[in-house]
Design a protein around this motif. Structure first.
Motif, PDB file in Angstrom:
ATOM      1  N   GLU A 113       0.833  -1.203   0.000  1.00 21.17           N
ATOM      2  CA  GLU A 113       0.000   0.000   0.000  1.00 21.17           C
ATOM      3  C   GLU A 113       0.872   1.259   0.000  1.00 21.17           C
ATOM      4  O   GLU A 113       1.686   1.451   0.921  1.00 21.17           O
ATOM      5  CB  GLU A 113      -0.915   0.007   1.228  1.00 21.17           C
ATOM      6  N   PRO A 114       0.742   2.113  -1.025  1.00 17.72           N
ATOM      7  CA  PRO A 114       1.535   3.354  -1.037  1.00 17.72           C
ATOM      8  C   PRO A 114       1.306   4.156   0.243  1.00 17.72           C
ATOM      9  O   PRO A 114       0.175   4.313   0.713  1.00 17.72           O
ATOM     10  CB  PRO A 114       1.004   4.100  -2.261  1.00 17.72           C
ATOM     11  N   GLY A 115       2.385   4.652   0.787  1.00 16.22           N
ATOM     12  CA  GLY A 115       2.310   5.430   2.015  1.00 16.22           C
ATOM     13  C   GLY A 115       2.541   4.622   3.265  1.00 16.22           C
ATOM     14  O   GLY A 115       2.771   5.184   4.336  1.00 16.22           O
ATOM     15  N   SER A 116       2.507   3.277   3.148  1.00 14.38           N
ATOM     16  CA  SER A 116       2.752   2.434   4.322  1.00 14.38           C
ATOM     17  C   SER A 116       4.254   2.367   4.599  1.00 14.38           C
ATOM     18  O   SER A 116       5.088   2.658   3.727  1.00 14.38           O
ATOM     19  CB  SER A 116       2.210   1.026   4.084  1.00 14.38           C
ATOM     20  N   SER A 117       4.593   1.985   5.813  1.00 13.82           N
ATOM     21  CA  SER A 117       6.015   1.923   6.166  1.00 13.82           C
ATOM     22  C   SER A 117       6.738   0.868   5.329  1.00 13.82           C
ATOM     23  O   SER A 117       7.876   1.086   4.886  1.00 13.82           O
ATOM     24  CB  SER A 117       6.177   1.617   7.661  1.00 13.82           C
ATOM     25  N   ARG A 118       6.093  -0.285   5.091  1.00 10.54           N
ATOM     26  CA  ARG A 118       6.717  -1.336   4.286  1.00 10.54           C
ATOM     27  C   ARG A 118       6.946  -0.845   2.856  1.00 10.54           C
ATOM     28  O   ARG A 118       7.973  -1.116   2.251  1.00 10.54           O
ATOM     29  CB  ARG A 118       5.848  -2.592   4.290  1.00 10.54           C
ATOM     30  N   TRP A 119       5.982  -0.131   2.297  1.00 12.07           N
ATOM     31  CA  TRP A 119       6.124   0.423   0.955  1.00 12.07           C
ATOM     32  C   TRP A 119       7.299   1.395   0.907  1.00 12.07           C
ATOM     33  O   TRP A 119       8.125   1.352  -0.010  1.00 12.07           O
ATOM     34  CB  TRP A 119       4.825   1.133   0.581  1.00 12.07           C
ATOM     35  N   ALA A 120       7.413   2.238   1.904  1.00 11.60           N
ATOM     36  CA  ALA A 120       8.427   3.293   1.907  1.00 11.60           C
ATOM     37  C   ALA A 120       9.839   2.722   2.032  1.00 11.60           C
ATOM     38  O   ALA A 120      10.750   3.092   1.277  1.00 11.60           O
ATOM     39  CB  ALA A 120       8.149   4.281   3.041  1.00 11.60           C
ATOM     40  N   VAL A 121      10.050   1.828   3.001  1.00 12.31           N
ATOM     41  CA  VAL A 121      11.413   1.337   3.226  1.00 12.31           C
ATOM     42  C   VAL A 121      11.855   0.408   2.095  1.00 12.31           C
ATOM     43  O   VAL A 121      13.024   0.411   1.681  1.00 12.31           O
ATOM     44  CB  VAL A 121      11.537   0.634   4.596  1.00 12.31           C
ATOM     45  N   ARG A 122      10.926  -0.406   1.563  1.00 13.95           N
ATOM     46  CA  ARG A 122      11.284  -1.264   0.438  1.00 13.95           C
ATOM     47  C   ARG A 122      11.622  -0.411  -0.786  1.00 13.95           C
ATOM     48  O   ARG A 122      12.597  -0.689  -1.491  1.00 13.95           O
ATOM     49  CB  ARG A 122      10.135  -2.223   0.123  1.00 13.95           C
TER      50      ARG A 122
END
Length: 571
Positions: free
Chosen positions: A10-19
């Motif tokens: 999901e864009p904006g999620s922490s997993r999206w951001a760090v990956r």
């Protein structure tokens, strides 16, 4: 509607951001981040010739994935080699390495939430381990058999000019023990036995499991056996890199392919070609990981009417390259024809029947028809009796044709080296039934090598006059009167644990029986008095394995699993 890729967070999620930050820093583009992300599972290693070519194959697969519209991520796993990894703790690390590989793949691929896998298969334990991982994770996956090695001419006064490969070297140790070959002669053989990378020549466990991957539908048609680094092998590797994108597009996962029909088809190939005795435990393990309701042992028993239509070393004179040129696994399956369950799906997104329909006509000199086989009996059989209540596996294709019944006194060993010494000091004599026990997955823990004794026995000229019964690790290169995968193993309190020297043992391969010639009360009394030996292991992988490993009849997988109605294996 196309299924959403699980690698898209999901864009904006922490997993999206760090990956996103990690992968952009590695050179991926914005477009790459939206593409299918595929693990290229590579067990390359500089320890063994089996794996030395895998990095180059991995590069070709990765490039094919990129061209087809995916993003490859190479991951590395443990790389067990039966002839290298068997040195420590008498081979105890071999079977556990299969399951270590399974969990290694799970941790990396499932942890990263990748969309598919291309698995580069090589030595004995990698193919079953990769199949097990694919079955467990159930994401689109394809196995790439990475091929066999060849031997070369070996001169010398003791042998004359002949082609020698690793099978010859393996058996020649017994010839040295028996005094029929000099140490110098053996040394010369080792200098010539392997020319180029790949797994052992012959229908040993590695080539057998490569064929099982294709027969199950998890490898492309024509994949096995195949010469390592050949143009055809490299072309199929690239094709697999393209095909994995199609599997992801269709959302075709291993559990849709690994059906009861697929396992029955694989068993038909195993029985008619005489594959390694080890294929059965590995097929059981793959079925367990796939949660597939099929009873592999019962299905094996039901195929005892099928004949043997190939005779590839160590089962006969044909070489593994002869089998490849004659049509390989695909050729065998085309000979089986209507005996196969043709509606089983494969990684081609076509059925087995469709894959086989356009197969070239097999060379009948190597792959015969069912009505004109090399031998009228199956290449693999299951035997039962009071020594193996849950069964034991016999590679009938590697047993001398004249031997169908064998009776003799037991000679009990719980250490392979002591048994090999018995070849020199008279402890093993013609007519004996050698019992090699406490060597199974639980007894080792980790299945202990019994294969070297069997090879030495044949090399010493006793392969037709001494029988071997074991719960230990056998090689697909073994030949002779060998009963393997005895279930339950001795360490589980199986009857093998209470056999004594000079007990009479009868093997009847026609009746499919294995008997300790004692009355039931005597056997029951011995079992009641038997106590498992205490194992003192330092903390480490073997200790963990010993606590978790399940019986051989359950494929020696780790951890308790649900039972899947083994008597009701409907297609």
């Amino acid at each position: 509607m196309k299924k959403r890729l699980r690698s898209l967070f999901e864009p904006g999620s922490s997993r999206w951001a760090v990956r996103r930050a990690q992968w952009l820093a590695m050179g991926l583009s914005e477009r790459d981040l939206l593409k299918p992300k595929i693990a290229v599972v590579n067990s390359s290693s500089k320890l063994s010739v089996c794996y030395q070519h895998l990095d180059a194959i991995s590069e070709q697969v990765q490039e094919a994935i990129r061209v087809a519209g995916g993003v490859p991520f190479e991951i590395h796993t443990t790389a067990p080699s039966d002839f290298i990894t068997s040195a420590g703790r008498k081979g105890r690390y071999l079977m556990p390495s299969r399951d270590l590989l399974v969990n290694d793949v799970e941790a990396q691929v499932e942890g990263a939430m990748l969309d598919g896998m291309v698995l580069l298969a090589s030595c004995d334990k990698t193919t079953p381990g990769q199949l097990m991982a694919a079955a467990r994770l159930d994401i689109p996956s394809i196995v790439v058999p990475c091929g066999y090695q060849l031997g070369s001419a070996c001169g010398g006064a003791s042998r004359g000019e002949a082609t020698v490969d690793i099978e010859d070297v393996y058996k020649a140790v017994g010839s040295v023990k028996a005094g029929s070959l000099s140490l110098d002669g053996l040394q010369q053989m080792t200098c010539q036995a392997i020319r180029g990378p790949g797994v052992c020549a012959g229908l040993a466990t590695a080539n057998s499991m490569h064929m099982m991957a294709e027969a199950l539908g998890m490898a492309l048609p024509g994949s096995a056996p195949i010469r390592a680094n050949s143009e055809r092998q490299q072309a199929l590797a690239r094709e697999a890199g393209i095909q994995i994108l199609q599997l992801i597009e269709e959302d075709l996962t291993p559990r849709q392919i690994l059906s009861p029909s697929a396992f029955r088809n694989a068993l038909r190939v195993a029985v008619t070609t005489g594959t390694s005795v080890n294929t059965i435990r590995h097929l059981i393990a793959v079925a367990v990981e796939a949660e597939c309701p099929v009873d592999i042992l019962a299905e094996l028993e039901s195929l005892q009417h099928l004949p043997q239509i190939t005779q590839v070393r160590p089962n006969g004179l044909a070489r593994i390259e002869d089998l490849e040129h004659a049509g390989g696994c695909r050729g065998v399956m085309s000979r089986l024809g209507a005996r196969l369950e043709g509606d089983a799906l494969t990684v081609t997104i076509r059925t087995v029947a469709e894959n086989v329909s356009d197969a070239p006509e097999p060379d009948e000199q190597v792959i015969r028809s069912l009505d004109q086989p090399f031998r009228s009996e199956p290449g693999l059989i299951l035997v039962r009796g009071n020594l193996a209540p849950d069964g034991a596996i016999v590679k009938l294709s590697a047993v001398p044709p004249a031997v169908r019944r064998f009776e003799g006194p037991a000679r009990v060993f719980e250490d392979e080296d002591e048994a090999i010494n018995g070849l020199e000091n008279g402890g093993v004599r013609p007519g004996d039934v050698v019992i090699l026990r406490m060597l199974g997955p639980k007894g080792g823990p980790g299945t202990v090598f019994a294969a070297s004794f069997m090879a030495a026995l044949v090399g010493a000229g006793l392969g037709e006059t001494v029988a071997v019964i074991t719960d230990g690790e056998l090689s697909g290169l073994n030949s002779g009167i060998t009963i393997g995968q005895v279930m339950p193993e001795a360490a589980e309190g199986g009857p093998l644990a209470v056999v004594r020297n000079d007990d009479r043992v009868t093997i009847d391969l026609t009746a499919r029986t294995l008997a300790l010639e004692l009355d039931e009360q005597e056997v029951a009394g011995r079992l009641q008095d038997w106590q498992p030996r205490e194992q003192t292991l330092k903390p480490g992988w073997l200790s963990f394995y010993g606590q978790l490993v399940q019986p051989l009849s359950r494929g020696a997988v780790l951890g308790r699993r649900p039972e899947f109605a083994p008597g009701k294996s409907k297609g």
